[in-house]
Design a protein around this motif. Structure first.
Motif, PDB file in Angstrom:
ATOM      1  N   UNK A  31       0.806  -1.219   0.000  1.00 26.13           N
ATOM      2  CA  UNK A  31       0.000   0.000   0.000  1.00 26.13           C
ATOM      3  C   UNK A  31       0.839   1.268   0.000  1.00 26.13           C
ATOM      4  N   UNK A  32       2.114   1.167   0.392  1.00 24.79           N
ATOM      5  CA  UNK A  32       2.948   2.363   0.511  1.00 24.79           C
ATOM      6  C   UNK A  32       3.740   2.669  -0.755  1.00 24.79           C
ATOM      7  N   UNK A  33       3.611   1.842  -1.756  1.00 24.57           N
ATOM      8  CA  UNK A  33       4.485   1.975  -2.921  1.00 24.57           C
ATOM      9  C   UNK A  33       3.733   2.027  -4.244  1.00 24.57           C
ATOM     10  N   UNK A  34       4.395   2.636  -5.209  1.00 27.23           N
ATOM     11  CA  UNK A  34       3.837   2.715  -6.551  1.00 27.23           C
ATOM     12  C   UNK A  34       3.872   1.346  -7.219  1.00 27.23           C
ATOM     13  N   UNK A  35       2.873   1.106  -8.049  1.00 28.42           N
ATOM     14  CA  UNK A  35       2.782  -0.133  -8.815  1.00 28.42           C
ATOM     15  C   UNK A  35       2.676   0.196 -10.296  1.00 28.42           C
ATOM     16  N   UNK A  36       3.054  -0.753 -11.118  1.00 36.62           N
ATOM     17  CA  UNK A  36       2.980  -0.497 -12.548  1.00 36.62           C
ATOM     18  C   UNK A  36       2.807  -1.762 -13.356  1.00 36.62           C
ATOM     19  N   UNK A  37       2.366  -1.587 -14.564  1.00 36.35           N
ATOM     20  CA  UNK A  37       2.297  -2.663 -15.553  1.00 36.35           C
ATOM     21  C   UNK A  37       3.204  -2.284 -16.727  1.00 36.35           C
ATOM     22  N   UNK A  38       3.991  -3.253 -17.155  1.00 36.83           N
ATOM     23  CA  UNK A  38       4.858  -3.109 -18.316  1.00 36.83           C
ATOM     24  C   UNK A  38       4.527  -4.232 -19.278  1.00 36.83           C
ATOM     25  N   UNK A  39       4.878  -4.048 -20.541  1.00 40.02           N
ATOM     26  CA  UNK A  39       4.743  -5.165 -21.467  1.00 40.02           C
ATOM     27  C   UNK A  39       5.984  -5.284 -22.338  1.00 40.02           C
ATOM     28  N   UNK A  40       6.189  -6.498 -22.832  1.00 37.07           N
ATOM     29  CA  UNK A  40       7.333  -6.778 -23.698  1.00 37.07           C
ATOM     30  C   UNK A  40       6.868  -7.670 -24.835  1.00 37.07           C
TER      31      UNK A  40
ATOM     32  N   UNK B 235      11.288  -7.044 -28.725  1.00 41.63           N
ATOM     33  CA  UNK B 235      11.291  -5.639 -28.328  1.00 41.63           C
ATOM     34  C   UNK B 235      11.656  -5.491 -26.859  1.00 41.63           C
ATOM     35  N   UNK B 236      11.971  -4.253 -26.464  1.00 41.75           N
ATOM     36  CA  UNK B 236      12.301  -3.985 -25.076  1.00 41.75           C
ATOM     37  C   UNK B 236      11.028  -3.882 -24.245  1.00 41.75           C
ATOM     38  N   UNK B 237      11.191  -4.099 -22.955  1.00 34.77           N
ATOM     39  CA  UNK B 237      10.067  -3.927 -22.037  1.00 34.77           C
ATOM     40  C   UNK B 237       9.693  -2.448 -21.972  1.00 34.77           C
ATOM     41  N   UNK B 238       8.387  -2.175 -22.026  1.00 32.72           N
ATOM     42  CA  UNK B 238       7.896  -0.802 -22.050  1.00 32.72           C
ATOM     43  C   UNK B 238       6.853  -0.578 -20.968  1.00 32.72           C
ATOM     44  N   UNK B 239       6.809   0.634 -20.483  1.00 33.35           N
ATOM     45  CA  UNK B 239       5.815   1.015 -19.487  1.00 33.35           C
ATOM     46  C   UNK B 239       4.433   1.089 -20.123  1.00 33.35           C
ATOM     47  N   UNK B 240       3.449   0.528 -19.443  1.00 36.91           N
ATOM     48  CA  UNK B 240       2.061   0.612 -19.889  1.00 36.91           C
ATOM     49  C   UNK B 240       1.288   1.592 -19.015  1.00 36.91           C
ATOM     50  N   UNK B 241       1.361   1.397 -17.702  1.00 32.93           N
ATOM     51  CA  UNK B 241       0.602   2.241 -16.787  1.00 32.93           C
ATOM     52  C   UNK B 241       1.211   2.150 -15.394  1.00 32.93           C
ATOM     53  N   UNK B 242       1.055   3.238 -14.631  1.00 29.57           N
ATOM     54  CA  UNK B 242       1.512   3.252 -13.247  1.00 29.57           C
ATOM     55  C   UNK B 242       0.428   3.839 -12.351  1.00 29.57           C
ATOM     56  N   UNK B 243       0.497   3.481 -11.073  1.00 31.87           N
ATOM     57  CA  UNK B 243      -0.406   4.035 -10.090  1.00 31.87           C
ATOM     58  C   UNK B 243       0.378   4.237  -8.801  1.00 31.87           C
ATOM     59  N   UNK B 244       0.263   5.442  -8.225  1.00 32.04           N
ATOM     60  CA  UNK B 244       0.980   5.728  -6.990  1.00 32.04           C
ATOM     61  C   UNK B 244       0.238   5.166  -5.789  1.00 32.04           C
ATOM     62  N   UNK B 245       0.872   5.262  -4.627  1.00 37.53           N
ATOM     63  CA  UNK B 245       0.215   4.801  -3.403  1.00 37.53           C
ATOM     64  C   UNK B 245      -1.048   5.608  -3.132  1.00 37.53           C
TER      65      UNK B 245
ATOM     66  N   UNK C 230       0.893   5.074 -20.876  1.00 36.49           N
ATOM     67  CA  UNK C 230       1.549   5.253 -22.158  1.00 36.49           C
ATOM     68  C   UNK C 230       0.539   5.793 -23.160  1.00 36.49           C
ATOM     69  N   UNK C 231       0.998   6.625 -24.080  1.00 37.36           N
ATOM     70  CA  UNK C 231       0.083   7.222 -25.055  1.00 37.36           C
ATOM     71  C   UNK C 231      -0.687   6.155 -25.836  1.00 37.36           C
ATOM     72  N   UNK C 232      -0.045   5.029 -26.083  1.00 36.15           N
ATOM     73  CA  UNK C 232      -0.647   3.987 -26.915  1.00 36.15           C
ATOM     74  C   UNK C 232      -1.857   3.320 -26.263  1.00 36.15           C
TER      75      UNK C 232
END
Length: 122
Positions: free
Chosen positions: A30-39, A43-53, A60-62
């Motif tokens: 609960x105290x930390x940011x979480x995120x989803x990435x895809x690969x 291709x390289x792993x890319x950020x999809x979305x993040x959410x803060x605590x 990502x724009x896409x």
């Protein structure tokens, strides 16, 4: 030690929807940011979305307007609702927990799940 376990991937037709889940062990969720990435393959792993605590989100724009990230701190779980899926969304999706350990200097740390495969194809 933090463990992240993703679920919810699979095969879906273009235009369809999937919801990914990531369950986290430990008491720091609960105290930390979480995120989803895809690969995607090759291709390289890319950020999809993040959410803060605190619940602030970024995308990502896409995927803006199609994907929604959310979290349930009571369940130590973060979700990724994916709508209007496209073939280019095909990838392994990874859950990430990002934290900064206090110190001089502060130490950033990242934990990753093993990933769940999303395939968008007719």
């Amino acid at each position: 030690q933090v463990q992240l376990v993703e679920s919810g991937g699979g095969l879906v037709q273009p235009g369809g929807s999937l919801r990914l889940s990531c369950a986290a062990s430990g008491s720091i969720f609960s105290r930390n940011a979480m995120g989803w990435y895809h690969q995607a393959p090759g291709k390289q792993r890319e950020l999809v979305a993040t959410i803060t605590s605190g619940g602030s989100t970024d995308y990502a724009d896409s995927v803006k307007g199609r994907f929604t990230i959310s979290r349930d701190n009571a369940k130590n779980t973060v979700y990724l609702q994916m709508n209007s899926l496209k073939p280019e969304d095909t990838a392994v999706y990874y859950c990430n927990l990002h934290m900064v350990v206090a110190g001089n200097p502060p130490l950033p740390m990242d934990y990753w799940g093993k990933g769940t495969l999303v395939t968008v194809s007719s």
